[in-house]
Write an enzyme that holds these catalytic residues in place. Structure first.
Site, PDB file in Angstrom:
ATOM      1  N   ALA A 110      27.224  21.034  15.443  1.00 53.36           N
ATOM      2  CA  ALA A 110      28.631  21.351  15.191  1.00 53.36           C
ATOM      3  C   ALA A 110      28.855  22.189  13.928  1.00 53.36           C
ATOM      4  O   ALA A 110      29.732  23.044  13.890  1.00 53.36           O
ATOM      5  CB  ALA A 110      29.434  20.059  15.106  1.00 53.36           C
ATOM      6  N   ILE A 113      29.333  23.301  22.630  1.00 50.84           N
ATOM      7  CA  ILE A 113      29.790  23.625  23.983  1.00 50.84           C
ATOM      8  C   ILE A 113      30.717  24.833  23.975  1.00 50.84           C
ATOM      9  O   ILE A 113      31.365  25.138  24.969  1.00 50.84           O
ATOM     10  CB  ILE A 113      30.539  22.414  24.612  1.00 50.84           C
ATOM     11  N   ASP A 114      30.784  25.543  22.835  1.00 54.51           N
ATOM     12  CA  ASP A 114      31.786  26.603  22.681  1.00 54.51           C
ATOM     13  C   ASP A 114      31.357  27.974  23.201  1.00 54.51           C
ATOM     14  O   ASP A 114      32.169  28.899  23.259  1.00 54.51           O
ATOM     15  CB  ASP A 114      32.199  26.717  21.212  1.00 54.51           C
ATOM     16  N   HIS A 147      24.524  20.405  25.781  1.00 57.21           N
ATOM     17  CA  HIS A 147      25.711  19.674  26.236  1.00 57.21           C
ATOM     18  C   HIS A 147      26.631  20.519  27.106  1.00 57.21           C
ATOM     19  O   HIS A 147      27.799  20.189  27.292  1.00 57.21           O
ATOM     20  CB  HIS A 147      26.469  19.105  25.019  1.00 57.21           C
ATOM     21  N   CYS A 185      34.309  21.679  46.245  1.00 54.09           N
ATOM     22  CA  CYS A 185      33.705  22.799  46.976  1.00 54.09           C
ATOM     23  C   CYS A 185      32.726  23.621  46.135  1.00 54.09           C
ATOM     24  O   CYS A 185      32.072  24.530  46.646  1.00 54.09           O
ATOM     25  CB  CYS A 185      34.790  23.716  47.551  1.00 54.09           C
ATOM     26  N   CYS A 195      41.310  24.111  47.030  1.00 60.74           N
ATOM     27  CA  CYS A 195      40.888  23.128  48.037  1.00 60.74           C
ATOM     28  C   CYS A 195      41.388  21.729  47.705  1.00 60.74           C
ATOM     29  O   CYS A 195      41.234  20.798  48.493  1.00 60.74           O
ATOM     30  CB  CYS A 195      39.365  23.133  48.190  1.00 60.74           C
ATOM     31  N   SER A 250      23.822  16.572  12.044  1.00 59.55           N
ATOM     32  CA  SER A 250      23.450  15.362  11.319  1.00 59.55           C
ATOM     33  C   SER A 250      22.280  14.672  12.020  1.00 59.55           C
ATOM     34  O   SER A 250      21.750  13.691  11.527  1.00 59.55           O
ATOM     35  CB  SER A 250      24.643  14.421  11.264  1.00 59.55           C
ATOM     36  N   ASN A 305      21.827  21.898   6.126  1.00 59.93           N
ATOM     37  CA  ASN A 305      22.944  21.005   6.446  1.00 59.93           C
ATOM     38  C   ASN A 305      23.613  20.545   5.150  1.00 59.93           C
ATOM     39  O   ASN A 305      22.951  20.362   4.136  1.00 59.93           O
ATOM     40  CB  ASN A 305      22.430  19.792   7.239  1.00 59.93           C
TER      41      ASN A 305
HETATM   42 ZN    ZN Z   1      37.395  23.572  45.526  1.00 57.25          ZN
END
Ligand code: ZN
Length: 250
Positions: free
Chosen positions: A30, A111-112, A127, A138, A163, A202, A224
Site C-alpha cells: 500500500a 489493486i489500483d 490481490h 455470464c 443478463c 508492513s 518502508n
Molecule cells: Zn452477465
C-alpha cells in the site's frame, strides 16, 4: 529524508546500477500508492480506522459480499476506488527500470492498477485489480468506467450486467484464495531475483511475508516508513517514503 535514509538510497542506487540484466524484482504494498492519494488499508488514519457499521475486514470479505452486496458496493465505491489516481515517481521509475532491462517483474499487493498505468509489463497483482470486473453469471468483462455506469443505473447501487448477474470486481476478498497462476509467477520471479526490493508494505498479511522465503539472491532491500518483521533478514533498510527513494535512484 534524513541522513541515514539518504545513505541507504545511495547504496540501493549502487545495487540497482550493478544489478545483472533482469536481476531486479520489486515487491510492493500500500505504501507505494499512498503518494498517489490511495489510502492505506491498514495504517493508522487509513481505511481501517474509519467508522463503518461493520469492521472493514468483514466488509471486504466474500461472505459479506454475498450476504449484503448493496453495503459492500457502497463501501467499495466510496473507499476502495480512487478515481483519477495517477502513477507516482515509484511506479514510473519501476517502469523505466523494466524498459532498461534491469527489472524483470513487479509483485504487488495493490489493486489500483497503477503499475500497468505507468507502463510496467510484467506485474503480478496478488490481490487482483479494480480495473478488471466480471459478470458472475455470464462472465462478461467490464472496465471500471463500466462499473461506475452500471452502479448509477442500478436502483440498489449494485452493478448488474444486462443478463441480471452481479458484476464483481476481480479483487481478492477476505476468505477468497489467491489466483494460483499469479502466485506461482510471483514466487518464480522472486526465486530468480538477484536484487529484491520490498517497499511500502508492513509484511503483516500473508502471503507477503511468506513470499520472501523464496529469495536466494545477493541483496534484499526494504524501503518502508515503519519496521517490518523481515527487517532482520534484510541487507539494507531505508526508512523513507517509497516515491522519494525511487525518484532519487539513478
Ligand atoms: Zn452477465
Amino acid at each position: 529524508m534524513d541522513e541515514k535514509a539518504l545513505d541507504g538510497t545511495r547504496k540501493l542506487s549502487e545495487w540497482v546500477r550493478a544489478c545483472p540484466s533482469g536481476g531486479m524484482v520489486f515487491f510492493g504494498g500500500a505504501g507505494v500508492s499512498t503518494e498517489s492519494g490511495i489510502p492505506d488499508f491498514r495504517s493508522a488514519g487509513g481505511l481501517y480506522s474509519l467508522k463503518y457499521p461493520y469492521p472493514p475486514e468483514r466488509m471486504v470479505s466474500r461472505s459479506f459480499f454475498d450476504a449484503r452486496p448493496g453495503e459492500f458496493f457502497d463501501f467499495y465505491f466510496d473507499r476502495m476506488i480512487a478515481q483519477g489516481a495517477k502513477p507516482n515517481a515509484a511506479h514510473l521509475k519501476l517502469a523505466e527500470l523494466e524498459r532498461r532491462g534491469t527489472l524483470s517483474a513487479v509483485v504487488t499487493q495493490n489493486i489500483d492498477g497503477l503499475h500497468a498505468a505507468a507502463g510496467s509489463r510484467t506485474v503480478f497483482e496478488l490481490h487482483g485489480s479494480v480495473l478488471r470486473n466480471t459478470c458472475m453469471a455470464c462472465g462478461r468483462p467490464f472496465s471500471l468506467e463500466d462499473m461506475l455506469e452500471l452502479r448509477r443505473a442500478s436502483r440498489d447501487g449494485v452493478p448488474r450486467c444486462a443478463c441480471g448477474g452481479i458484476a464483481k470486481p476481480d479483487v481478492v476478498l477476505y476468505e477468497e484464495p489467491l489466483d494460483g497462476e499469479v502466485l506461482e509467477g510471483a514466487i518464480d520471479a522472486i526465486a530468480r531475483a538477484d536484487l529484491l526490493v520490498v517497499a511500502g508494505t508492513s509484511l503483516a498479511v500473508n502471503p507477503a511475508a511468506g513470499l520472501l522465503r523464496y529469495f536466494r539472491g545477493s541483496h534484499l532491500a526494504i524501503v518502508n516508513l515503519s519496521p517490518t518483521p523481515a527487517d532482520s533478514s534484510a541487507d539494507l533498510l531505508v526508512q523513507a517514503k517509497v516515491g522519494e527513494v525511487f525518484s532519487a535512484l539513478a
